[in-house]
Design a protein around this motif. Structure first.
Motif, short mmCIF file in Angstrom:
data_model
loop_
_atom_site.label_atom_id
_atom_site.label_comp_id
_atom_site.label_asym_id
_atom_site.label_seq_id
_atom_site.Cartn_x
_atom_site.Cartn_y
_atom_site.Cartn_z
N ILE A 13 0.76 -1.10 -0.21
CA ILE A 13 0.15 -0.18 0.04
C ILE A 13 0.81 1.33 0.06
O ILE A 13 1.84 1.23 0.75
N PRO A 14 0.67 2.24 -0.97
CA PRO A 14 1.38 3.24 -0.88
C PRO A 14 1.57 4.04 0.30
O PRO A 14 0.63 4.42 0.86
N PRO A 15 2.82 4.50 0.88
CA PRO A 15 2.97 5.04 2.23
C PRO A 15 2.19 6.45 2.48
O PRO A 15 1.50 6.56 3.48
N PHE A 16 2.18 7.20 1.66
CA PHE A 16 1.65 8.51 1.84
C PHE A 16 0.07 8.54 1.67
O PHE A 16 -0.52 8.99 2.44
N MET A 17 -0.38 7.66 0.89
CA MET A 17 -1.77 7.30 0.63
C MET A 17 -2.42 6.53 1.95
O MET A 17 -3.50 7.06 2.60
N LEU A 18 -1.62 5.77 2.69
CA LEU A 18 -2.03 4.95 3.52
C LEU A 18 -2.03 5.73 4.94
O LEU A 18 -2.99 5.94 5.38
N PHE A 19 -0.88 6.58 5.17
CA PHE A 19 -0.90 7.50 6.29
C PHE A 19 -1.96 8.40 6.24
O PHE A 19 -2.49 8.97 7.22
N MET A 55 -0.40 15.11 3.73
CA MET A 55 0.20 13.86 3.05
C MET A 55 -0.79 13.08 2.20
O MET A 55 0.02 12.73 0.92
N LEU A 56 -2.06 13.64 1.88
CA LEU A 56 -2.89 13.07 0.67
C LEU A 56 -2.30 13.88 -0.42
O LEU A 56 -2.26 13.43 -1.63
N TYR A 63 -0.87 12.39 -4.03
CA TYR A 63 -1.27 12.77 -5.26
C TYR A 63 -0.15 13.36 -6.18
O TYR A 63 0.11 13.17 -7.37
N ALA A 64 0.92 14.23 -5.48
CA ALA A 64 1.96 14.68 -6.34
C ALA A 64 3.07 13.55 -6.84
O ALA A 64 3.52 13.79 -7.78
N PHE A 65 2.97 12.39 -5.96
CA PHE A 65 3.90 11.53 -6.33
C PHE A 65 3.17 10.31 -7.35
O PHE A 65 3.79 9.49 -7.47
N LYS A 66 1.83 10.57 -7.48
CA LYS A 66 1.22 9.83 -8.27
C LYS A 66 1.00 8.51 -7.80
O LYS A 66 1.10 7.49 -8.59
N GLU A 67 0.97 8.15 -6.45
CA GLU A 67 0.69 7.10 -5.87
C GLU A 67 -0.71 6.56 -6.23
O GLU A 67 -1.72 7.11 -6.52
N ASN A 68 -0.73 4.99 -6.58
CA ASN A 68 -1.75 4.45 -6.77
C ASN A 68 -2.01 3.07 -6.20
O ASN A 68 -1.15 2.48 -5.91
N TYR A 69 -3.18 2.51 -5.90
CA TYR A 69 -3.51 1.30 -5.23
C TYR A 69 -4.83 0.66 -5.74
O TYR A 69 -5.73 1.39 -5.97
N ASP A 70 -4.76 -0.73 -6.06
CA ASP A 70 -5.79 -1.40 -6.35
C ASP A 70 -6.66 -1.91 -5.15
O ASP A 70 -6.32 -2.63 -4.38
#
Length: 309
Positions: free
Chosen positions: A48-54, A214-215, A219-226
Motif C-alpha cells: 500500500i503506498p505510504p503517503f496514501m496509507l498514512f 500527506m494526501l 497525489y503529487a507522487f502519483k501513488e496508486n493502489y488497487d
C-alpha cells in the motif's frame, strides 16, 4: 526563583505523586510502538503506498476525534483557538500537523519502505536528545549532568540495538532522522504555545490537517493502489492504526506534554523502540537477540536516571 523553574519543580512533584502521568506515558508509548510493525506490514507486505496509507489514516482519525469533541463539548468548542485568536489557533494546529503528522509520520512511512519496523522506530526516537538540546536553549529546561548522562545512555541503547553488522539503506536512515528532528521541533512548539481548547480538539485538528497534507503529497507522487486487493487483515491493521496508534497515542502524548516538562516526558520515548521490537517479534517474527536485551537494560537505566531528581 524564576517562574519557569517553579513550573518545572511543580511538574516533577506532580509526576512523583500522581501515577496517572506514568500510565498516560506507558499507554502512549505502547500504542506508538504498535504502529511500526502494523505500518510496516501494510506498506511492505501489502504494497500500500505510504503517503496514501498514512494520509487516510490520519484524516479518518482526525475526523473521528473532532466528531467526538463536537458531540461532547459542542461545535463552538471545536474551533481551534490560541490566546483567544482563531487565526493563531488554525496556524498552530496546521504547523503541528505539518511537523508531527505529515513531517514525522511522512518520513517514517518512507523509512518503512526500506528499513525494518524495529530499526525505523529506533532511529526516529532519538528525538529526546534533539529535544533536550532545544528545550535547554528555548524552554529554560536546563540539562544537568545527570539528565545528560541519562539521555546519552538512552541513545547508546538505540545505537547498540542497531548493531555494527549488516548494511542498511542510507536513504531510509536519513528519512527516519529527519522525522526525528521534526518531532523534536514540534514538541518545542507545542510546549511554548498552550492551546485554548481540549487536548482532543488539538489532536483531532493536527491529525486531520496533517493527513490532508500527506494526501496532497500522495497525489503529487502519483501513488496508486488497487483497493480490490484489500483483505480482512488489511482492514484490521488499518483500524488499529487509526484508533489506538493514532487517536490513542497522539492524544495521550499531548496530554503527557501538558502535565510534564518537554525533556522529561520525551525521555520516555525511548520506550517506543522497545515496544516496537516486542510487537515485531510477535507479529512480524523478528528475532530476539542480544542487541534487544542490552537496549532494554540501557533504556531502563536511562529512564531511572532522568527521573531520579
Amino acid at each position: 526563583m524564576k517562574s519557569d523553574e517553579r513550573a518545572n519543580l511543580s511538574n516533577i512533584k506532580f509526576q512523583k505523586k500522581n501515577p496517572k502521568y506514568y500510565l498516560v506515558i506507558l499507554f502512549s508509548t505502547l500504542f506508538m510502538g504498535s504502529s511500526f510493525p502494523s505500518g510496516k506490514f501494510l506498506i511492505y507486505n501489502e504494497s500500500i503506498p505510504p503517503f496514501m496509507l498514512f494520509g487516510w489514516r490520519f484524516i479518518i482519525a482526525g475526523l473521528l476525534l473532532l466528531i467526538f469533541c463536537s458531540y461532547k463539548y459542542g461545535m463552538k468548542e471545536v474551533v481551534p483557538q490560541l490566546n483567544n485568536s482563531v487565526s493563531k489557533g488554525i496556524l498552530l494546529v496546521f504547523g503541528v500537523g505539518c511537523l508531527q503528522t505529515a513531517g514525522t509520520m511522512g518520513m517514517l512511512s518512507l523509512a518503512l519502505m526500506t528499513l525494518s519496523s524495529s530499526l525505523s522506530s529506533i532511529i526516529l526516537f532519538t528525538n529526546p536528545l534533539w529535544l533536550a538540546l532545544l528545550a535547554h536553549a528555548f524552554l529554560n529546561e536546563k540539562i544537568t549532568i545527570l539528565k545528560f548522562t541519562a539521555l546519552a545512555l538512552g541513545v547508546l541503547g538505540v545505537v547498540v540495538c542497531l548493531g555494527l553488522e549488516g548494511e542498511f539503506d542510507k536513504r531510509g536512515i536519513l528519512f527516519a532522522f529527519i522525522g526525528s528532528l521534526c518531532w523534536a521541533l514540534n514538541t518545542l512548539i507545542t510546549k511554548k504555545n498552550v492551546f485554548d481548547k481540549s487536548i482532543f480538539v488539538f489532536t483531532g485538528w493536527q491529525l486531520l490537517l496533517g493527513g490532508i497534507v500527506m494526501l496532497v503529497v500522495s497525489y503529487a507522487f502519483k501513488e496508486n493502489y488497487d483497493y480490490s486487493l484489500i483483505n480482512y487483515w488489511d482492514i484490521f491493521w488499518f483500524i488499529w492504526l487509526i484508533i489506538p496508534a493514532s487517536i490513542g497515542s497522539f492524544s495521550l502524548w499531548f496530554m503527557a506534554l501538558k502535565i510534564g516538562g518537554a525533556t522529561t516526558t520525551s525521555s520516555f520515548l525511548f520506550l517506543v523502540p522497545l515496544f516496537s521490537l516486542i510487537f515485531s517479534i510477535i507479529f512480524l517474527h523478528d528475532v530476539l537477540n542480544a542487541h534487544i536485551i542490552i537496549e532494554g537494560l540501557l533504556i531502563m537505566v536511562s529512564l531511572y536516571l532522568i527521573n531520579k531528581n
